[in-house]
Design a protein around this motif. Structure first.
Motif, short mmCIF file in Angstrom:
data_model
loop_
_atom_site.label_atom_id
_atom_site.label_comp_id
_atom_site.label_asym_id
_atom_site.label_seq_id
_atom_site.Cartn_x
_atom_site.Cartn_y
_atom_site.Cartn_z
N LYS A 6 -9.37 -1.45 6.40
CA LYS A 6 -8.57 -0.23 6.28
C LYS A 6 -8.02 -0.10 4.86
CE LYS A 6 -4.75 2.35 8.40
NZ LYS A 6 -3.69 2.35 9.43
N GLU A 7 -8.17 1.12 4.31
CA GLU A 7 -7.60 1.50 3.02
C GLU A 7 -8.02 0.53 1.91
OE1 GLU A 7 -3.41 1.91 3.68
OE2 GLU A 7 -3.65 3.70 4.92
N GLN A 8 -9.30 0.18 1.92
CA GLN A 8 -9.85 -0.68 0.88
C GLN A 8 -10.68 0.16 -0.10
OE1 GLN A 8 -9.15 -4.13 0.80
NE2 GLN A 8 -7.74 -3.51 2.43
N GLU A 9 -10.79 -0.34 -1.33
CA GLU A 9 -11.61 0.32 -2.34
C GLU A 9 -12.69 -0.65 -2.82
OE1 GLU A 9 -10.24 3.31 -5.53
OE2 GLU A 9 -10.38 1.40 -6.62
N GLU A 24 -15.90 -1.80 11.12
CA GLU A 24 -15.32 -0.45 11.13
C GLU A 24 -14.48 -0.29 9.87
OE1 GLU A 24 -14.21 1.71 14.80
OE2 GLU A 24 -12.17 1.35 14.10
N TYR A 25 -14.80 0.76 9.10
CA TYR A 25 -14.12 1.04 7.84
C TYR A 25 -13.31 2.32 8.00
CZ TYR A 25 -17.19 -2.48 5.77
OH TYR A 25 -17.85 -3.66 5.48
N VAL A 26 -12.01 2.22 7.78
CA VAL A 26 -11.12 3.36 7.97
C VAL A 26 -10.41 3.69 6.66
CG1 VAL A 26 -9.13 4.26 9.26
CG2 VAL A 26 -10.75 2.69 10.38
N ASN A 27 -10.54 4.94 6.24
CA ASN A 27 -9.88 5.42 5.03
C ASN A 27 -10.20 4.54 3.81
OD1 ASN A 27 -8.30 7.26 3.62
ND2 ASN A 27 -6.39 6.16 4.00
N CYS A 28 -11.46 4.16 3.69
CA CYS A 28 -11.90 3.34 2.57
C CYS A 28 -12.66 4.20 1.56
CB CYS A 28 -12.81 2.21 3.06
SG CYS A 28 -11.95 0.97 4.08
N ALA A 29 -12.68 3.73 0.31
CA ALA A 29 -13.39 4.44 -0.76
C ALA A 29 -14.46 3.53 -1.35
CB ALA A 29 -12.41 4.88 -1.83
N PHE A 30 -15.66 4.08 -1.48
CA PHE A 30 -16.78 3.36 -2.08
C PHE A 30 -17.20 4.12 -3.33
CE2 PHE A 30 -16.73 2.42 2.40
CZ PHE A 30 -17.06 1.07 2.49
N ILE A 31 -17.17 3.45 -4.48
CA ILE A 31 -17.44 4.11 -5.75
C ILE A 31 -18.54 3.36 -6.50
CG2 ILE A 31 -16.45 4.89 -7.95
CD1 ILE A 31 -13.68 4.77 -6.51
N ASN A 32 -19.59 4.09 -6.88
CA ASN A 32 -20.71 3.50 -7.64
C ASN A 32 -21.32 2.30 -6.92
OD1 ASN A 32 -20.46 5.32 -9.88
ND2 ASN A 32 -18.70 4.13 -10.58
N CYS A 33 -21.51 2.43 -5.62
CA CYS A 33 -22.10 1.34 -4.85
C CYS A 33 -23.55 1.67 -4.48
CB CYS A 33 -21.29 1.09 -3.57
SG CYS A 33 -19.63 0.44 -3.89
N ASN A 34 -24.35 0.64 -4.33
CA ASN A 34 -25.77 0.82 -4.00
C ASN A 34 -26.05 0.36 -2.58
OD1 ASN A 34 -28.54 1.22 -4.15
ND2 ASN A 34 -28.92 -0.76 -5.14
N PHE A 35 -26.44 1.31 -1.73
CA PHE A 35 -26.79 1.03 -0.34
C PHE A 35 -28.29 1.27 -0.08
CE2 PHE A 35 -22.36 2.38 -0.38
CZ PHE A 35 -21.73 1.47 0.46
#
Length: 203
Positions: A6-9, A24-35
């Protein structure tokens, strides 16, 4: 037994070389990640944001996308139709969605802004009141699709057959109306009277 976040960046992580923990990811931000090509099946993302991430051909079988926003992301060939339908809601800004599929997905009020949507499959979708702002829909498939009250006024390169889709009260620009008739192989010379008649038909 799934992990909860929760609330992780998360910034600049290449998940093709690093493990992505299912959960389960809640209110998280993913920036410049490769999936890219990652298996994201059975993972839930709730009120999450993805910015400048690459999801090309990622697997999303039974993946939960609930109030999820994508910005500047590559989502080439993603099969959103495989996602969990429960509370499914997504929005896209400045994204590449070429060859993605939303077959039979409910996309009411979905926002597509400045997106490339080449050959995207919207067959049997419910796109009621969706927004296509400055989107390139070249080759996108609309077949038995509900686009009632959808806004295509600044979209371009689309082809939507009125006799095979529900388009009541959808919004089109004057030039864009031709995208409703191009498959009939006819030539149209527009004047004000023709435009008035077209508006009456669409509403």
């Amino acid at each position: 037994n799934m992990s909860y976040f929760k609330e992780q960046e998360y910034k600049g992580i290449d998940y093709s070389t690093e493990k992505f923990e299912k959960g389960e990811y809640v209110n998280c931000a993913f920036i410049n990640c490769n999936f890219t090509a990652l298996d994201l099946s059975n993972i839930n993302f709730i009120e999450c944001t993805f910015e400048n991430c690459n999801f090309s051909i990622a697997r999303v079988i039974n993946t939960g996308l609930r109030e999820v926003s994508f910005k500047g992301c590559k989502l080439l060939g993603m099969r959103f139709e495989d996602c969990n339908d429960f509370l499914f809601f997504v929005n896209f800004t400045d994204c590449q969605l070429n060859l993605a599929s939303f077959f039979k997905k409910k996309l009411k009020n979905t926002s597509f802004k400045n997106c490339s949507l080449h050959e995207v499959d919207f067959s049997n979708c419910d796109l009621s009141a969706a927004l296509f702002q400055n989107c390139d829909l070249r080759g996108a498939v609309f077949d038995k699709t509900i686009v009632e009250k959808a806004d295509f006024r600044t979209a371009f390169n689309y082809s939507i057959a009125p006799d095979n889709n529900k388009i009541k009260k959808a919004r089109f620009s004057r030039d864009g109306v031709l995208g409703l008739l191009d498959r009939y192989n006819i030539e149209i010379e527009w004047n004000e009277k023709c435009w008035f008649i077209a508006r009456q038909i669409l509403t």
